[in-house]
Design an enzyme around this catalytic site. Structure first.
Site, PDB file in Angstrom:
ATOM      1  N   ARG A  15     -43.113  44.710 -24.176  1.00 39.87           N
ATOM      2  CA  ARG A  15     -43.831  44.359 -25.396  1.00 39.87           C
ATOM      3  C   ARG A  15     -44.128  42.865 -25.405  1.00 39.87           C
ATOM      4  O   ARG A  15     -43.319  42.058 -24.956  1.00 39.87           O
ATOM      5  CB  ARG A  15     -42.986  44.724 -26.628  1.00 39.87           C
ATOM      6  N   LEU A 194     -44.848  34.375 -27.512  1.00 39.16           N
ATOM      7  CA  LEU A 194     -45.403  34.786 -26.227  1.00 39.16           C
ATOM      8  C   LEU A 194     -44.529  34.318 -25.062  1.00 39.16           C
ATOM      9  O   LEU A 194     -43.841  33.304 -25.148  1.00 39.16           O
ATOM     10  CB  LEU A 194     -46.808  34.210 -26.060  1.00 39.16           C
ATOM     11  N   ASP A 195     -44.596  35.096 -23.974  1.00 41.18           N
ATOM     12  CA  ASP A 195     -43.949  34.722 -22.711  1.00 41.18           C
ATOM     13  C   ASP A 195     -42.440  34.538 -22.860  1.00 41.18           C
ATOM     14  O   ASP A 195     -41.820  33.762 -22.126  1.00 41.18           O
ATOM     15  CB  ASP A 195     -44.578  33.448 -22.139  1.00 41.18           C
ATOM     16  N   ARG A 196     -41.862  35.230 -23.814  1.00 44.94           N
ATOM     17  CA  ARG A 196     -40.412  35.166 -24.058  1.00 44.94           C
ATOM     18  C   ARG A 196     -39.943  33.769 -24.443  1.00 44.94           C
ATOM     19  O   ARG A 196     -38.754  33.456 -24.361  1.00 44.94           O
ATOM     20  CB  ARG A 196     -39.611  35.653 -22.839  1.00 44.94           C
ATOM     21  N   MET A 197     -40.864  32.915 -24.883  1.00 46.30           N
ATOM     22  CA  MET A 197     -40.491  31.577 -25.338  1.00 46.30           C
ATOM     23  C   MET A 197     -40.237  31.635 -26.845  1.00 46.30           C
ATOM     24  O   MET A 197     -40.892  30.968 -27.648  1.00 46.30           O
ATOM     25  CB  MET A 197     -41.586  30.568 -24.994  1.00 46.30           C
TER      26      MET A 197
END
Length: 217
Positions: A15, A194-197
């Site tokens: 996700r 976003l981008d697991r940040m």
């Protein structure tokens, strides 16, 4: 031929998270005020049971256990829930009076995590809340020896009917039932990005107030 069921493929469950930035300059000076803002956001978003929270406890020997309970009140003193004192969570808290709470507000890409010491609330407060519950829930509190082994569903239903016949209108408050308060020492607010940040801001209790810290995702 091997008929053993195969585990589901999880790769398709990826996700993407995207939300408004969670910045130190935008949050309240204390975690209870900030929780109030986010809880209202969860209500406004129409989340089902936004007061549902995962309660994690551990026995004196360190054996962990987690379950979902409902938040029934909170203020600057902490977060309150009710249960049978003789349940597994009640026994854990009698041995090890610390707990963690998690509010998993997935649809709005947020979660709140709370850690703290746990105490029983005064009996008078528990009694007031108990009397406000629906009649069936009050009888159910008496009928269920929570976390105990039950031989059959029929036995459980028979116990309920027996107690409903005994108290057709106003069951008394059980002495084995009541509220606990989790007094926070840490409260973390997580906002998916976003981008697991992801954004993670943690309030940590100090004397006399709170320290706000950013954690790496």
């Amino acid at each position: 031929m091997d008929a053993t069921p195969r585990p589901p493929v999880l790769a398709g469950l990826r996700r993407t998270y995207e939300g408004e930035p969670l910045l130190e300059s935008d949050v309240a000076p204390d975690p209870i005020a900030q929780f109030t803002v986010w809880f209202q956001d969860a209500l406004d978003a129409g989340l089902p049971e936004p007061n549902a929270m995962i309660l994690a406890t551990a026995s004196a020997g360190g054996r962990p256990s987690a379950r979902t309970v409902l938040l029934k009140g909170y203020d600057e003193r902490g977060f309150v829930f009710y249960t049978n004192y003789e349940s597994r969570k009640g026994r854990d808290l009698a041995e090890n009076a610390r707990a963690s709470l998690l509010f998993p507000w997935h649809p709005i890409r947020r979660q709140v995590r709370v850690e703290g010491a746990v105490t029983r609330i005064p009996h008078e407060e528990s009694a007031e809340y108990f009397r406000s519950r629906p009649y069936g829930s009050r009888i159910g509190a008496w009928a269920s020896r929570q976390s105990a082994v039950v031989r059959t569903r029929e036995d459980l239903d028979a116990r309920y009917e027996e107690l409903a016949a005994r108290w057709p209108e106003d069951p008394p408050v059980p002495d084995f039932w009541g509220g606990f308060r989790v007094a926070p020492v840490e409260v973390e607010f997580w906002q998916g990005q976003l981008d697991r940040m992801h954004d993670r801001l943690r309030y940590r209790r100090t004397r006399p107030g709170w320290v706000l810290e950013r954690l790496a995702p």
